[in-house]
Write a protein that holds these residues in place. Structure first.
Motif, PDB file in Angstrom:
ATOM      1  N   MET A   1       0.851  -1.180   0.000  1.00 51.88           N
ATOM      2  CA  MET A   1       0.000   0.000   0.000  1.00 51.88           C
ATOM      3  C   MET A   1       0.894   1.240   0.000  1.00 51.88           C
ATOM      4  SD  MET A   1      -3.363   0.549  -0.089  1.00 51.88           S
ATOM      5  CE  MET A   1      -4.002  -1.075   0.150  1.00 51.88           C
ATOM      6  N   SER A   2       0.469   2.266  -0.672  1.00 50.79           N
ATOM      7  CA  SER A   2       1.271   3.479  -0.782  1.00 50.79           C
ATOM      8  C   SER A   2       1.187   4.321   0.477  1.00 50.79           C
ATOM      9  CB  SER A   2       0.800   4.294  -1.989  1.00 50.79           C
ATOM     10  OG  SER A   2      -0.524   4.716  -1.768  1.00 50.79           O
ATOM     11  N   ASP A   3       2.133   5.230   0.615  1.00 47.84           N
ATOM     12  CA  ASP A   3       2.143   6.154   1.739  1.00 47.84           C
ATOM     13  C   ASP A   3       1.067   7.209   1.504  1.00 47.84           C
ATOM     14  OD1 ASP A   3       2.695   7.866   3.817  1.00 47.84           O
ATOM     15  OD2 ASP A   3       4.575   8.596   2.974  1.00 47.84           O
ATOM     16  N   SER A   4      -0.001   7.163   2.299  1.00 55.82           N
ATOM     17  CA  SER A   4      -1.143   8.061   2.079  1.00 55.82           C
ATOM     18  C   SER A   4      -0.807   9.519   2.378  1.00 55.82           C
ATOM     19  CB  SER A   4      -2.344   7.618   2.905  1.00 55.82           C
ATOM     20  OG  SER A   4      -2.077   7.751   4.282  1.00 55.82           O
ATOM     21  N   SER A   5       0.249   9.766   3.142  1.00 57.44           N
ATOM     22  CA  SER A   5       0.597  11.156   3.457  1.00 57.44           C
ATOM     23  C   SER A   5       1.211  11.876   2.262  1.00 57.44           C
ATOM     24  CB  SER A   5       1.551  11.213   4.654  1.00 57.44           C
ATOM     25  OG  SER A   5       2.781  10.610   4.318  1.00 57.44           O
ATOM     26  N   ALA A   6       1.656  11.122   1.266  1.00 57.41           N
ATOM     27  CA  ALA A   6       2.296  11.724   0.093  1.00 57.41           C
ATOM     28  C   ALA A   6       1.292  12.142  -0.984  1.00 57.41           C
ATOM     29  CB  ALA A   6       3.302  10.740  -0.504  1.00 57.41           C
ATOM     30  N   VAL A   7       0.020  11.840  -0.777  1.00 58.24           N
ATOM     31  CA  VAL A   7      -1.001  12.102  -1.785  1.00 58.24           C
ATOM     32  C   VAL A   7      -1.909  13.237  -1.326  1.00 58.24           C
ATOM     33  CG1 VAL A   7      -2.958  11.105  -3.028  1.00 58.24           C
ATOM     34  CG2 VAL A   7      -0.971   9.693  -2.503  1.00 58.24           C
ATOM     35  N   ASP A   8      -2.199  14.150  -2.238  1.00 58.56           N
ATOM     36  CA  ASP A   8      -3.142  15.234  -1.956  1.00 58.56           C
ATOM     37  C   ASP A   8      -4.483  14.885  -2.592  1.00 58.56           C
ATOM     38  OD1 ASP A   8      -4.563  17.561  -1.527  1.00 58.56           O
ATOM     39  OD2 ASP A   8      -3.346  18.782  -2.882  1.00 58.56           O
ATOM     40  N   PRO A   9      -5.460  14.397  -1.810  1.00 62.42           N
ATOM     41  CA  PRO A   9      -6.750  14.027  -2.392  1.00 62.42           C
ATOM     42  C   PRO A   9      -7.442  15.175  -3.128  1.00 62.42           C
ATOM     43  CG  PRO A   9      -6.585  13.215  -0.145  1.00 62.42           C
ATOM     44  CD  PRO A   9      -5.406  14.125  -0.379  1.00 62.42           C
ATOM     45  N   LYS A  10      -7.229  16.388  -2.676  1.00 60.55           N
ATOM     46  CA  LYS A  10      -7.864  17.549  -3.316  1.00 60.55           C
ATOM     47  C   LYS A  10      -7.450  17.667  -4.784  1.00 60.55           C
ATOM     48  CE  LYS A  10      -8.898  22.385  -2.302  1.00 60.55           C
ATOM     49  NZ  LYS A  10      -8.655  23.488  -1.364  1.00 60.55           N
ATOM     50  N   ALA A  11      -6.237  17.242  -5.096  1.00 60.34           N
ATOM     51  CA  ALA A  11      -5.748  17.294  -6.475  1.00 60.34           C
ATOM     52  C   ALA A  11      -6.521  16.349  -7.385  1.00 60.34           C
ATOM     53  CB  ALA A  11      -4.262  16.953  -6.520  1.00 60.34           C
ATOM     54  N   TRP A  12      -7.272  15.417  -6.801  1.00 53.20           N
ATOM     55  CA  TRP A  12      -8.012  14.421  -7.572  1.00 53.20           C
ATOM     56  C   TRP A  12      -9.514  14.715  -7.609  1.00 53.20           C
ATOM     57  CZ3 TRP A  12      -5.553  11.173 -10.673  1.00 53.20           C
ATOM     58  CH2 TRP A  12      -4.178  11.054 -10.475  1.00 53.20           C
ATOM     59  N   ILE A  13      -9.905  15.909  -7.191  1.00 51.79           N
ATOM     60  CA  ILE A  13     -11.305  16.330  -7.274  1.00 51.79           C
ATOM     61  C   ILE A  13     -11.422  17.330  -8.413  1.00 51.79           C
ATOM     62  CG2 ILE A  13     -13.204  17.493  -6.092  1.00 51.79           C
ATOM     63  CD1 ILE A  13     -12.035  16.358  -3.462  1.00 51.79           C
ATOM     64  N   ARG A  14     -12.306  17.019  -9.345  1.00 46.40           N
ATOM     65  CA  ARG A  14     -12.433  17.825 -10.559  1.00 46.40           C
ATOM     66  C   ARG A  14     -13.627  18.770 -10.437  1.00 46.40           C
ATOM     67  NH1 ARG A  14     -12.898  13.705 -15.141  1.00 46.40           N
ATOM     68  NH2 ARG A  14     -14.532  12.771 -13.904  1.00 46.40           N
ATOM     69  N   ASP A  15     -13.452  19.983 -10.935  1.00 47.07           N
ATOM     70  CA  ASP A  15     -14.542  20.951 -11.019  1.00 47.07           C
ATOM     71  C   ASP A  15     -15.310  20.730 -12.320  1.00 47.07           C
ATOM     72  OD1 ASP A  15     -13.809  22.143  -8.652  1.00 47.07           O
ATOM     73  OD2 ASP A  15     -12.767  23.831  -9.592  1.00 47.07           O
ATOM     74  N   VAL A  16     -16.620  20.658 -12.211  1.00 50.50           N
ATOM     75  CA  VAL A  16     -17.483  20.537 -13.383  1.00 50.50           C
ATOM     76  C   VAL A  16     -18.439  21.722 -13.360  1.00 50.50           C
ATOM     77  CG1 VAL A  16     -19.174  19.123 -14.614  1.00 50.50           C
ATOM     78  CG2 VAL A  16     -17.331  18.012 -13.305  1.00 50.50           C
ATOM     79  N   PRO A  17     -18.211  22.714 -14.227  1.00 52.75           N
ATOM     80  CA  PRO A  17     -19.087  23.887 -14.234  1.00 52.75           C
ATOM     81  C   PRO A  17     -20.480  23.567 -14.771  1.00 52.75           C
ATOM     82  CG  PRO A  17     -17.239  24.162 -15.767  1.00 52.75           C
ATOM     83  CD  PRO A  17     -17.109  22.809 -15.152  1.00 52.75           C
ATOM     84  N   ASP A  18     -21.443  24.274 -14.215  1.00 58.79           N
ATOM     85  CA  ASP A  18     -22.839  24.211 -14.670  1.00 58.79           C
ATOM     86  C   ASP A  18     -23.463  22.820 -14.548  1.00 58.79           C
ATOM     87  OD1 ASP A  18     -22.838  26.957 -15.281  1.00 58.79           O
ATOM     88  OD2 ASP A  18     -21.851  26.539 -17.194  1.00 58.79           O
ATOM     89  N   PHE A  19     -23.096  22.089 -13.498  1.00 56.93           N
ATOM     90  CA  PHE A  19     -23.726  20.798 -13.222  1.00 56.93           C
ATOM     91  C   PHE A  19     -24.188  20.776 -11.780  1.00 56.93           C
ATOM     92  CE2 PHE A  19     -23.911  16.416 -11.851  1.00 56.93           C
ATOM     93  CZ  PHE A  19     -24.631  15.826 -12.881  1.00 56.93           C
ATOM     94  N   PRO A  20     -25.388  20.376 -11.478  1.00 56.47           N
ATOM     95  CA  PRO A  20     -26.404  19.828 -12.363  1.00 56.47           C
ATOM     96  C   PRO A  20     -27.265  20.885 -13.073  1.00 56.47           C
ATOM     97  CG  PRO A  20     -27.173  19.719 -10.107  1.00 56.47           C
ATOM     98  CD  PRO A  20     -25.766  20.276 -10.075  1.00 56.47           C
TER      99      PRO A  20
END
Length: 176
Positions: free
Chosen positions: A1-20
């Motif tokens: 398993m990878s070191d979870s402290s090295a990952v920024d979860p926020k970097a993996w959240i995408r903005d989708v304009p005008d949804f829903p």
């Protein structure tokens, strides 16, 4: 398993304009779910926030709450309680109707899922206006259990949903 402290979860959240609908900037967690190190980091950090606290179960509302709630329950070595929309659970249920901005809704859980006196951590993917989590808190308390806290992967702070949760301990991993 990878070191979870090295990952920024926020970097993996995408903005989708005008949804829903037009004017809404949707925070899409799908890329995070598709990237195991980011997903693992979220679960590890949520578990860390509540480690050492006496918790008997994690409860989460469908559907996206289940995505994070079940692995968090495993990480904390406690049970998982699904809170669902009406008609989805096969056994006797208790339910609670609650008001939304645009009408009302109802949540249910098995009547024997939570025993009086148990300590429950509630979890959902996003805290927006707080209506669904408020209903979850009330449903769990209606069963005689104690709500240890409410945990979220993402909080949309500008919607002030935290205020609807009164004095409940609220933890959000990422706040916008």
């Amino acid at each position: 398993m990878s070191d979870s402290s090295a990952v920024d979860p926020k970097a993996w959240i995408r903005d989708v304009p005008d949804f829903p609908k037009p004017g809404i900037l949707f925070k899409d967690i799908t890329p995070l779910l598709g990237h195991p190190p980011a997903f693992h980091a979220v679960i590890a950090r949520l578990a860390e926030a509540f480690s050492g606290q006496p918790i008997d179960a994690v409860a989460a509302a469908e559907a996206r709450g289940f995505i994070f709630g079940a692995p968090l329950a495993l990480e904390l070595n406690v049970g998982f309680v699904p809170i669902r929309k009406p008609g989805k659970l096969p056994y006797k249920t208790v339910s609670l109707e609650y008001e939304l901005e645009y009408g009302s809704d109802r949540l249910e859980m098995h009547h024997d899922a939570i025993e009086p006196g148990k300590r429950i951590l509630l979890l959902d993917d996003v805290l927006a206006t707080g209506g669904t989590m408020r209903a979850c808190v009330d449903l769990v308390r209606q069963s005689g259990a104690e709500v240890v806290g409410c945990a979220f992967v993402v909080e949309l702070g500008f919607l002030n949903g935290r205020a609807r949760l009164d004095s409940t301990n609220v933890f959000s991993l990422i706040t916008y």
